[in-house]
Structure formats: C-alpha cells, structure tokens
Design a protein around this motif. Sequence first.
Motif, PDB file in Angstrom:
ATOM      1  N   THR A 170       0.161   4.329   0.348  1.00 16.31           N
ATOM      2  CA  THR A 170      -0.146   5.425   1.276  1.00 16.31           C
ATOM      3  C   THR A 170      -0.101   4.966   2.729  1.00 16.31           C
ATOM      4  O   THR A 170      -0.437   5.738   3.617  1.00 16.31           O
ATOM      5  N   SER A 171       0.335   3.726   2.946  1.00 16.13           N
ATOM      6  CA  SER A 171       0.387   3.256   4.327  1.00 16.13           C
ATOM      7  C   SER A 171       1.779   3.480   4.908  1.00 16.13           C
ATOM      8  O   SER A 171       2.763   2.874   4.482  1.00 16.13           O
ATOM      9  N   ASN A 188       0.840  -1.190   0.000  1.00 11.98           N
ATOM     10  CA  ASN A 188       0.000   0.000   0.000  1.00 11.98           C
ATOM     11  C   ASN A 188       0.888   1.258   0.000  1.00 11.98           C
ATOM     12  O   ASN A 188       1.641   1.498   0.931  1.00 11.98           O
TER      13      ASN A 188
HETATM   14  C1  LIG Z   1      -3.774   1.893   2.395  1.00  8.07           C
HETATM   15  O1  LIG Z   1      -3.374   2.493   3.614  1.00  8.07           O
HETATM   16  C2  LIG Z   1      -4.155   3.613   3.978  1.00  8.07           C
HETATM   17  C3  LIG Z   1      -3.510   4.241   5.206  1.00  8.07           C
HETATM   18  O2  LIG Z   1      -3.194   3.295   6.192  1.00  8.07           O
HETATM   19  C4  LIG Z   1      -5.583   3.154   4.227  1.00  8.07           C
HETATM   20  O3  LIG Z   1      -6.386   4.264   4.580  1.00  8.07           O
HETATM   21  C5  LIG Z   1      -6.117   2.491   2.981  1.00  8.07           C
HETATM   22  O4  LIG Z   1      -7.401   1.970   3.221  1.00  8.07           O
HETATM   23  C6  LIG Z   1      -5.201   1.390   2.512  1.00  8.07           C
HETATM   24  N1  LIG Z   1      -5.644   0.881   1.218  1.00  8.07           N
HETATM   25  C7  LIG Z   1      -5.812  -0.407   0.983  1.00  8.07           C
HETATM   26  C8  LIG Z   1      -6.236  -0.760  -0.405  1.00  8.07           C
HETATM   27  O5  LIG Z   1      -5.623  -1.261   1.826  1.00  8.07           O
END
Ligand SMILES: *[C@@H]1O[C@H](CO)[C@@H](O)[C@H](O)[C@H]1NC(C)=O
Length: 409
Positions: free
Chosen positions: A230-231, A228
């Motif tokens: 943005t994580s 991910n």
């Molecule tokens: C990716 O990480 C972000 C932040 O932790 C989160 O909000 C988001 O739902 C995640 N996306 C997926 C596809 O898991």
Amino acid sequence: MKMTGSLNILTLMVVVVSLLSLAAGNSTVVVTHENFQGLINTNELVLLSFYTDWCRFSKILEPIFEEAAAKIHQKFPENGRVILGKVNCDKEEMLADQFDIIKYPTLKIIRNGLISNQEYRGQRSVEAFVQFVENEMADPIKEFHSIEELKNVEVGDGTVIGYYISKDHVEYDTYRRVASLMRNECRFLVGFGDLTKDLRPPVKNALIFRGDPPVPNPKISYSEYLGNMTSFTNLTSWIDKKCIALVREVTFDNAEELSEEGLPFVLLFYNKNDLGPIQEFKKAIHSQLENETRVNFLTAEGKLFKHPLYHMGKSLEDLPVIAIDSFMHMYVFPRFEDIHQPGILQKFIDDLFNGALHFNYHLALEAHEKSESTIDPSQFPPVAHESKFKELRPSKHRYTLVNRTRDEL
Ligand SMILES: *[C@@H]1O[C@H](CO)[C@@H](O)[C@H](O)[C@H]1NC(C)=O
Ligand SMILES: *[C@@H]1O[C@H](CO)[C@@H](O)[C@H](O)[C@H]1NC(C)=O
Ligand SMILES: *[C@@H]1O[C@H](CO)[C@@H](O)[C@H](O)[C@H]1NC(C)=O
Ligand SMILES: *[C@@H]1O[C@H](CO)[C@@H](O)[C@H](O)[C@H]1NC(C)=O
Ligand SMILES: *[C@@H]1O[C@H](CO)[C@@H](O)[C@H](O)[C@H]1NC(C)=O
C-alpha cells in the motif's frame, strides 16, 4: 480538520478560477506561481504550455491549444480530472526554472500532483492533443480474463503483472495509482479473484515483474515485489528500477527526448533481420557495464538510421556496428566482437570522458591534412566523424531555443 477546510477553500478557488476563464471564452487556465500548487493537487492530469509572447511557435500554438482545451473540457467535464494550463515564462520565471524550460513552447505533463520530466512532443494539432489526453486518461492496467490470455501476452521490454483478490482491494488502488504515474515506462496487467488464486498466496495479493526474456540474468527478467503493497513511494521506486531498461531502442519518435537527457549515446546499429547482436550487446552491458551512468545505451535499427551509418563510412553490410555519439562527434568502436572481452567497451567509454577519443580524432585529422603518407591512419583508431544525432535534438524549426550551458565533449 483545519487541513480539510483549507483544502476545500483551495478547491473552490480553483473552480472559481476555471469558471472565470471559461466564462471569458478561454478554456485554458492561466497558471501562476500562486495557483500552481492548488491546480496540480486537485487535478488528475495537468498539461501545461510554457510559452512567451515573443516566441512565434508559441503564438501559432495558442489558438490550437485553446481549442483543444475546449474539446477536452467537453469530453471530461468533471472537476478534478484534466485541465490545460498556460504559463507565461517572462512573468513566471520561478515556474520556468522549476521545470527547467530551455525551449518554447514546452508542454509538460503533471499527473496526480507529481511533476515528472515527461513532455508532450507530439503533433501540435487539436486532434492530436485530444487523442493524447484520451490515452493519458485511459486505464493503464489491462485486465486478463484467462490464463491463456496472460500466456499469450507479448512481454516486450517489461510487464508488471498483478494477481489480486478483488478490484476493490485497497492494495489494488495503490497499484492503479502507481501504474497511472508510470504508464509510459511499462506495461501493466491484472487478474482478479479465482482466476489468480493458484498464482498468489491464499488471501494475499502478488505483483510480479516479467522482463525481456532474453536478458541473461533471470533475476532481471522475473521477480516478485516483496515490499509494502500500500506504499505508493515504495512501489513506484520498485517499478521504476524494474521498468527503465538499461538498453533502450532509439527511434525517430523518442530521439528528441533521449537526446534531451544530455548523455552521450552508445549505439548499436543492427540489422533487423539479425537480432542476435542485440542480445549480445544487452548481455555485455548487463554483465560489464550495469553501473555505467554517464552514457545512454541504445539500439538503433540500421536501415532507419542509415544516414549516420553512411556518414561514418559504414553500410548495412557492415552491421552490427557500435559507435558513440557525443553530440559533437561520432566515434566508431573498432570491432563488434570485442564487446565479449571484459573491459574493452568500458575503456572505449572511459576514453570518451578522458578525451583520448577526441585527441586521436585531431591527430588523425592533422595527419590527413598534412597528407603524411608515413602516418598509418589505422594507428589512430577509432575514427571520428561529426555528430549526426545532434540533428535529432529539439529543432529550431519547432521551438524557440534558449541557451543553457552544458559541458561539451
Ligand atoms: C505501508 O505503507 C503505508 C503507506 O505508506 C503505511 O501507512 C503502512 O504503515 C506501511 N506498512 C508497513 C508494514 O510498513
Ligand atoms: C484568453 O487568454 C489570453 C491570455 O493568454 C488573453 O489575452 C485573452 O484576452 C483571453 N481571451 C478572452 C476571451 O478572455
Ligand atoms: C519504503 O519507504 C520508506 C519510507 O519512504 C523507506 O524508509 C523504505 O526504505 C522503503 N522501503 C523499500 C524497500 O524501498
Ligand atoms: C555494480 O555495483 C554493485 C553495487 O556496488 C555491485 O554489486 C556490482 O557488482 C556492480 N556491477 C558491475 C558489473 O560492476
Ligand atoms: C545562444 O548561443 C549562441 C552561440 O553561443 C549564440 O549565437 C546565440 O545568439 C544564443 N542565443 C540566444 C537566444 O541567446
């Protein structure tokens, strides 16, 4: 809404506390268990001095730290960027415990509210503190402007390379924050826009790790982040795994930090005109010992560390030499070539932990004391010597050390 409200009050309180101490002529902030969380949550960088009133090194540091804080405050006057704080460990036992303080003064670094075990171990001068903070506040990601520039970049132990659509992409913000946290573990590069469009899928960003090329396993030396984007936690743990090398170089600058990790050193002493053995050593560790977590695997330039070498009865002509330093004793690995035979280096390390190396050491010593010429010293290899690397642990000429018991080997 409620959360935001209380956060604002917290910020306000922090500002008031800072202003009060500034008005009183102190640029450092007195940190207690009460204001600690608020301070680290509202500042990008916090440098904390853990001290006691009775430690003379703390006393010497105090005016220097104060002056450094004033200079740093001038350079970074904006709220929420950087503060220097001090923790009186006699009053704040909980904080001292939380940070595992075993020596005074200890200077800890907290970035974006995250406590790492990173310490400031540099010179204790105003200039050095200011320089350190300036480096820490600089952008950890270096931008490349042409593919040529990217090709010529020196990889070293590892580099993370980002190919991003644009600088204001939300995913780039995650990369920037992670790089900021991991700035001392890795090198970070980025390219934007058209420049990178052939290096990433269309309308998508990509992150690549490029490792030390001679590492034999190509999976280790080149891989793409598929998690991910943005994580913050997912990306941090990926970079952490990629960038913290299994085999590291020890120098006089990082020896103190490495020794504080508390694990015995398995050292390769090498000749800097013959780097082949480093690659052989790394290859052996990666293929046979990648799950060995009880020791630190290190390479040491023989000339720089000739003192421990001579102490083991070795000279530069004998390189490469492998040895364990347990911080009690040093044990020489009998034959470098044997690292290619699976299991031999593992057994040497196992013998450290099951006491066999130490037992042999005492046998050899006894034989020597009794001068029993019937005992062949080569029957009791490997030969042990007193630890030399223990001298590189935090020095009592620089810190007041407090005792903490640790299993000794
Ligand atoms: C990716 O990480 C972000 C932040 O932790 C989160 O909000 C988001 O739902 C995640 N996306 C997926 C596809 O898991
Ligand atoms: C600065 O802080 C110290 C405590 O660390 C305190 O003893 C001293 O009085 C303060 N100085 C001023 C001018 O407030
Ligand atoms: C990403 O983070 C989530 C939540 O922190 C975790 O459950 C998941 O296993 C992580 N994914 C990877 C690939 O590490
Ligand atoms: C290390 O552990 C992993 C997972 O248990 C295993 O797949 C791998 O083969 C192990 N490596 C070595 C060198 O034993
Ligand atoms: C630490 O332990 C050593 C030996 O056990 C002892 O001599 C010394 O006084 C102790 N130091 C402190 C600060 O307790």
